[in-house]
Design a protein around this motif. Structure first.
Motif, short mmCIF file in Angstrom:
data_model
loop_
_atom_site.label_atom_id
_atom_site.label_comp_id
_atom_site.label_asym_id
_atom_site.label_seq_id
_atom_site.Cartn_x
_atom_site.Cartn_y
_atom_site.Cartn_z
N TRP A 35 -2.24 -3.02 -4.89
CA TRP A 35 -3.46 -3.10 -3.94
C TRP A 35 -3.88 -4.74 -4.21
CZ3 TRP A 35 -6.18 1.62 -6.35
CH2 TRP A 35 -5.58 3.03 -5.55
N ALA B 201 -1.65 -6.61 -1.73
CA ALA B 201 -1.93 -6.30 -0.59
C ALA B 201 -3.26 -6.85 -0.33
CB ALA B 201 -2.10 -4.78 -0.31
N LEU B 202 -4.24 -7.16 -0.87
CA LEU B 202 -5.34 -7.76 -0.35
C LEU B 202 -5.11 -9.27 -0.45
CD1 LEU B 202 -8.45 -7.59 -0.05
CD2 LEU B 202 -8.69 -7.97 -2.47
N ILE C 70 0.82 -1.23 -0.15
CA ILE C 70 0.08 -0.11 -0.09
C ILE C 70 0.89 1.33 -0.05
CG2 ILE C 70 -1.68 1.28 1.48
CD1 ILE C 70 -2.85 -1.49 2.41
N THR D 246 -7.16 -3.34 7.06
CA THR D 246 -6.31 -3.73 5.90
C THR D 246 -7.00 -4.18 4.90
OG1 THR D 246 -4.40 -3.78 7.19
CG2 THR D 246 -3.97 -4.14 4.89
N VAL E 136 -7.97 -1.93 1.47
CA VAL E 136 -7.65 -2.23 0.31
C VAL E 136 -8.90 -2.33 -0.64
CG1 VAL E 136 -6.47 -3.59 -1.43
CG2 VAL E 136 -5.64 -3.26 0.93
#
Length: 342
Positions: free
Chosen positions: A258, A261-262, A245, A284, A288
């Motif tokens: 992103w 990150a997810l 992120i 989080t 995202v």
């Protein structure tokens, strides 16, 4: 049994080689060679513990000898807090051998350990800012002036005991709070070299890399996590997601970061061992998801993740991305304090 014994002997041989190399570095003198010796001696201490743990039926005298060597390595590796932990192993193992044997085996270690502890306690007693902070149970004081004062004390400790892992961690946390990301990266790197198996150190290094290093260098570090086939643990997944992120802020096309990150947040949620980690991973994940949907993240994310108390005390105009990152990084580092360090 033969295979186990072979592993034990191999571990002992490896530990012995590390100690010899450490002795050579110490003979050189100077800060850099001494630190390298500390790294080698910490590794030797870990190997001594693994060597004896490899024996399913370990004779009491062998177990005591391993604990003594582990403690000796940490004393010589300039890490009094960790040496104190190893001394506890020694005391536990002493009761399993007769008094005459115990006295003879401790003849070398006991005076060296006691002298190291005496010097360490004397030094700490003179670190007035650090002493006051230890009483509060905190690691990072609220003002920059206090942070600088405490860090000067931490530097004094590290000058005398450069193998003290917990004080390199303290240096990292203080320097990061003071805005010195380059210095923070150096200090955390030294903590990681002394304790490369510490997943908390590894996890925090991911976000710090994203903030401190050029994008290409940071991405190389994150790439090692992406390419790992190991189960990384919730803390590492969380900090990896936050690092992606962070790097996405500089990207012209942030969607790929992103998405990574997810994926990391989702993976971390399946492994979260504590409620605090679970809530921060959920925050989080929601963050995202909002970014991918093209929505401006709001404080509702914190409420939905179970972090309502933090949402209530947060400034309504604060950047939610930075707030989620701050809360998560505090959670990962929460159990570390100067009280634990010293």
């Amino acid at each position: 049994m033969t295979l186990v014994t072979d592993v034990y002997e191999l571990n002992l041989a490896t530990s012995g080689k590390l100690k010899l190399r450490a002795t050579a570095h110490l003979a050189e003198g100077g800060a850099a060679p001494t630190f390298e010796a500390c790294v080698l001696l910490h590794e030797a201490a870990r190997i001594e513990r693994r060597a004896v743990d490899a024996l399913p039926r370990c004779p009491p005298s062998t177990r005591l000898a391993a604990s003594i060597e582990e403690c000796w390595c940490l004393v010589e590796g300039r890490d009094p807090p960790r040496a104190g932990g190893a001394w506890g192993h020694v005391l536990q193992d002493l009761g399993r051998v007769d008094g005459t044997t115990a006295t003879a085996m401790l003849a070398r270690l006991r005076p060296r350990h006691e002298e190291s502890e005496r010097q360490f306690r004397k030094l700490l007693a003179g670190c007035t800012h650090l002493v006051r902070l230890r009483g509060s149970g905190a690691l990072v004081p609220p003002t920059k002036e206090e942070q600088r004062a405490v860090h000067r004390d931490v530097e004094r400790v590290l000058e005398a005991f450069p193998g003290a892992i917990s004080f390199w961690w303290a240096s990292y946390r203080l320097l990061e709070a003071m805005g010195d990301r380059k210095g923070a990266w150096t200090s955390l790197g030294k903590a990681r070299r002394l304790d490369p198996e510490n997943r908390r150190f590894e996890a925090m290094s991911l976000l710090l890399a994203a903030r401190s290093l050029p994008e290409e260098a940071a991405d190389e570090i994150l790439g090692r996590v992406r390419g790992s086939s190991d189960e990384l643990g919730a803390e590492t997944y969380l900090m990896y997601a936050l690092a992606e992120i962070e790097l996405a802020k500089k990207a012209t096309a942030p969607k790929e970061r992103w998405l990574r990150a997810l994926d990391a947040a989702n993976a971390g949620l399946t492994q979260a061992p504590s409620e605090g980690l679970r809530k921060n991973l959920k925050a989080t994940q929601l963050l995202v998801t909002a970014l991918l949907a093209g929505k401006e993240p709001t404080l509702d994310i914190l409420y939905l993740a179970g972090l309502g108390e933090s949402a209530t005390t947060a400034h309504s105009t604060r950047n939610v991305v930075d707030l989620v990152t701050l809360l998560a990084s505090r959670n990962v580092a929460a159990h570390e304090s100067v009280a634990h360090a010293a």
